[in-house]
Design a protein around this motif. Structure first.
Motif, short mmCIF file in Angstrom:
data_model
loop_
_atom_site.label_atom_id
_atom_site.label_comp_id
_atom_site.label_asym_id
_atom_site.label_seq_id
_atom_site.Cartn_x
_atom_site.Cartn_y
_atom_site.Cartn_z
N ALA A 81 0.82 -9.83 6.29
CA ALA A 81 0.31 -8.95 7.51
C ALA A 81 -1.08 -9.61 8.12
O ALA A 81 -1.88 -9.86 7.21
CB ALA A 81 0.35 -7.54 6.93
N PRO A 82 -1.06 -9.46 9.44
CA PRO A 82 -2.41 -9.82 9.86
C PRO A 82 -3.50 -8.76 9.42
O PRO A 82 -3.30 -7.67 8.88
CB PRO A 82 -2.30 -9.55 11.46
N MET B 55 -5.87 -3.29 7.73
CA MET B 55 -6.89 -2.40 7.98
C MET B 55 -6.59 -1.14 8.73
O MET B 55 -6.98 -0.14 8.32
CB MET B 55 -8.22 -3.04 8.92
N ASN B 56 -5.64 -1.06 9.54
CA ASN B 56 -5.04 0.20 10.13
C ASN B 56 -4.21 0.55 9.42
O ASN B 56 -4.37 1.97 9.49
CB ASN B 56 -4.22 -0.45 11.64
N ALA B 57 -3.45 0.22 8.57
CA ALA B 57 -2.86 0.81 7.32
C ALA B 57 -3.61 1.67 6.52
O ALA B 57 -3.38 2.78 6.23
CB ALA B 57 -2.04 -0.14 6.40
N PHE B 58 -4.94 1.08 6.02
CA PHE B 58 -5.77 1.97 5.52
C PHE B 58 -6.52 3.12 6.33
O PHE B 58 -6.64 4.30 5.86
CB PHE B 58 -6.86 0.82 4.76
N ALA B 59 -6.86 2.72 7.39
CA ALA B 59 -7.65 3.68 8.36
C ALA B 59 -6.58 4.81 8.83
O ALA B 59 -6.85 5.95 9.13
CB ALA B 59 -8.05 2.97 9.71
N GLY B 60 -5.28 4.74 8.85
CA GLY B 60 -4.38 5.55 9.20
C GLY B 60 -3.80 6.57 8.31
O GLY B 60 -3.11 7.37 8.47
N LEU B 61 -4.57 6.42 6.91
CA LEU B 61 -3.88 7.11 5.95
C LEU B 61 -4.34 8.77 6.35
O LEU B 61 -5.65 8.85 6.80
CB LEU B 61 -4.53 6.79 4.67
N LEU C 228 0.79 -1.17 0.19
CA LEU C 228 0.14 0.07 -0.16
C LEU C 228 0.80 1.09 -0.23
O LEU C 228 1.76 1.38 0.77
CB LEU C 228 -0.92 -0.08 1.29
N ARG C 229 0.44 2.30 -1.01
CA ARG C 229 1.24 3.38 -0.94
C ARG C 229 0.56 4.64 -1.31
O ARG C 229 -0.34 4.56 -2.29
CB ARG C 229 2.42 3.50 -2.01
N PRO C 230 0.36 5.45 -0.36
CA PRO C 230 -0.83 6.67 -0.71
C PRO C 230 -0.14 7.61 -1.65
O PRO C 230 1.27 7.82 -1.64
CB PRO C 230 -0.79 7.50 0.59
N VAL C 231 -1.04 8.00 -2.90
CA VAL C 231 -0.28 8.98 -3.91
C VAL C 231 -0.28 10.46 -3.29
O VAL C 231 -1.28 11.03 -3.39
CB VAL C 231 -1.27 8.76 -5.05
N ALA C 232 0.73 10.81 -2.56
CA ALA C 232 0.93 11.85 -2.12
C ALA C 232 2.42 12.53 -1.94
O ALA C 232 3.46 11.48 -2.00
CB ALA C 232 0.13 12.25 -0.73
N GLU C 233 2.64 13.62 -1.68
CA GLU C 233 3.90 14.01 -1.35
C GLU C 233 4.57 13.12 -0.17
O GLU C 233 3.98 13.39 0.82
CB GLU C 233 4.05 15.64 -1.27
N THR D 52 4.21 0.59 2.22
CA THR D 52 4.08 -0.20 3.26
C THR D 52 3.93 -1.64 3.06
O THR D 52 2.95 -1.94 2.24
CB THR D 52 2.76 0.11 4.20
N ASN D 53 4.80 -2.40 3.00
CA ASN D 53 4.76 -4.01 2.78
C ASN D 53 3.88 -4.60 3.56
O ASN D 53 3.80 -4.85 4.85
CB ASN D 53 6.07 -4.44 2.78
N LEU D 54 2.65 -5.14 3.16
CA LEU D 54 1.74 -5.90 3.75
C LEU D 54 1.58 -7.46 3.36
O LEU D 54 0.71 -7.90 3.69
CB LEU D 54 0.34 -5.41 3.44
N ILE D 55 2.75 -7.96 2.71
CA ILE D 55 2.88 -9.32 2.49
C ILE D 55 2.83 -10.29 3.76
O ILE D 55 3.64 -10.16 4.65
CB ILE D 55 3.93 -9.83 1.82
#
Length: 242
Positions: A84-85, A90-96, A69-74, A79-82
């Motif tokens: 991952a629990p 879900m926290n990686a998405f929610a923490g954007l 997952l990588r946000p398209v932003a400056e 974040t490598n999620l291979i």
């Protein structure tokens, strides 16, 4: 300074190293329903909203394994999620950041075990073989049992059809949707091994809501371990109104 920035975050996955890897840029509102393996890790695409950005992209398929997952932003870092629990993903998405509207996601097209082999460099590893036991005409004089070997992650409907086993009752044998999850008639009873299949999506649960929990639409059921399925299980009359 650029080198320092690279060292600070994780290195993005090089999708050129394996043809099964793909990087897709889609809206933050992906329209993806995520699933996991039995250990609640190795998150994959379980289902997609037909109107969502993932489905519309045409580059993502049900079963694809989420890798990055990588946000398209400056300053957006990968974040490598291979492996991952589920909660971590879900926290990686929610923490954007709320300003992030677009994401770069990396997917692997293959099974969990194939992804693990790719990560370890063991491309010659033997594929995991499972047994799908098929009980036909349960309780009848002509009841038969067949044992079919398949690769882990096999689609139940496709495996049965490829082996000459009909999963459709009555006229739906000729009027079905060919496995596109539109008719809701390829019903099987997963008598044993249900824990070794993917979880039901909301749509599948709704379609089968009047039937036992072990009933599945074979077109969207994937077996990751040994399972026993019964064809032509008794179903409620309402099922035929679809």
């Amino acid at each position: 300074d650029d080198d320092d920035d690279d060292d600070a975050g994780e290195q993005p996955i090089d999708v050129s190293t394996d043809t099964r890897l793909r990087r897709v840029r889609i809206s933050r509102a992906t329209g993806i329903e995520w699933g996991t393996d039995l250990s609640f890790s190795f998150v994959y695409v379980r289902d997609m909203d037909p109107a969502g950005s993932a489905s519309i992209s045409g580059e993502i398929e049900v079963g694809d394994q989420l890798c990055e997952l990588r946000p398209v932003a400056e300053g957006g870092e990968a974040t490598n999620l291979i492996g991952a629990p589920f909660d971590q993903v879900m926290n990686a998405f929610a923490g954007l950041d709320r300003k992030v509207t677009t994401l770069d996601l990396v997917f692997f097209r293959g099974t969990k075990d194939e992804l693990k082999d790719a990560c370890s460099g063991d491309s010659n590893a033997e594929p995991e073989i499972i047994t799908i036991t098929v009980v036909q005409n349960k309780g009848a004089k002509d009841e038969t049992t067949r044992y079919i070997q398949a690769m882990a992650g096999a689609n139940v409907r496709q495996t049965l059809v490829d082996n000459g086993i009909n999963v459709y009752q009555s006229v739906t044998r000729w009027t079905n949707c060919k496995g596109k999850q539109l008719c809701g008639t390829c019903i099987v009873n997963v008598k044993e091994g249900g824990a070794d299949t993917n979880r039901k999506s909301i749509d599948e649960s709704s379609t089968l809501r009047e039937n036992p929990e072990s009933y599945r639409l074979s077109c969207v059921t994937f077996a990751y371990g040994d399972v026993t399925v019964e064809t032509f299980p008794p179903i409620k009359a309402a099922q035929w109104t679809r």
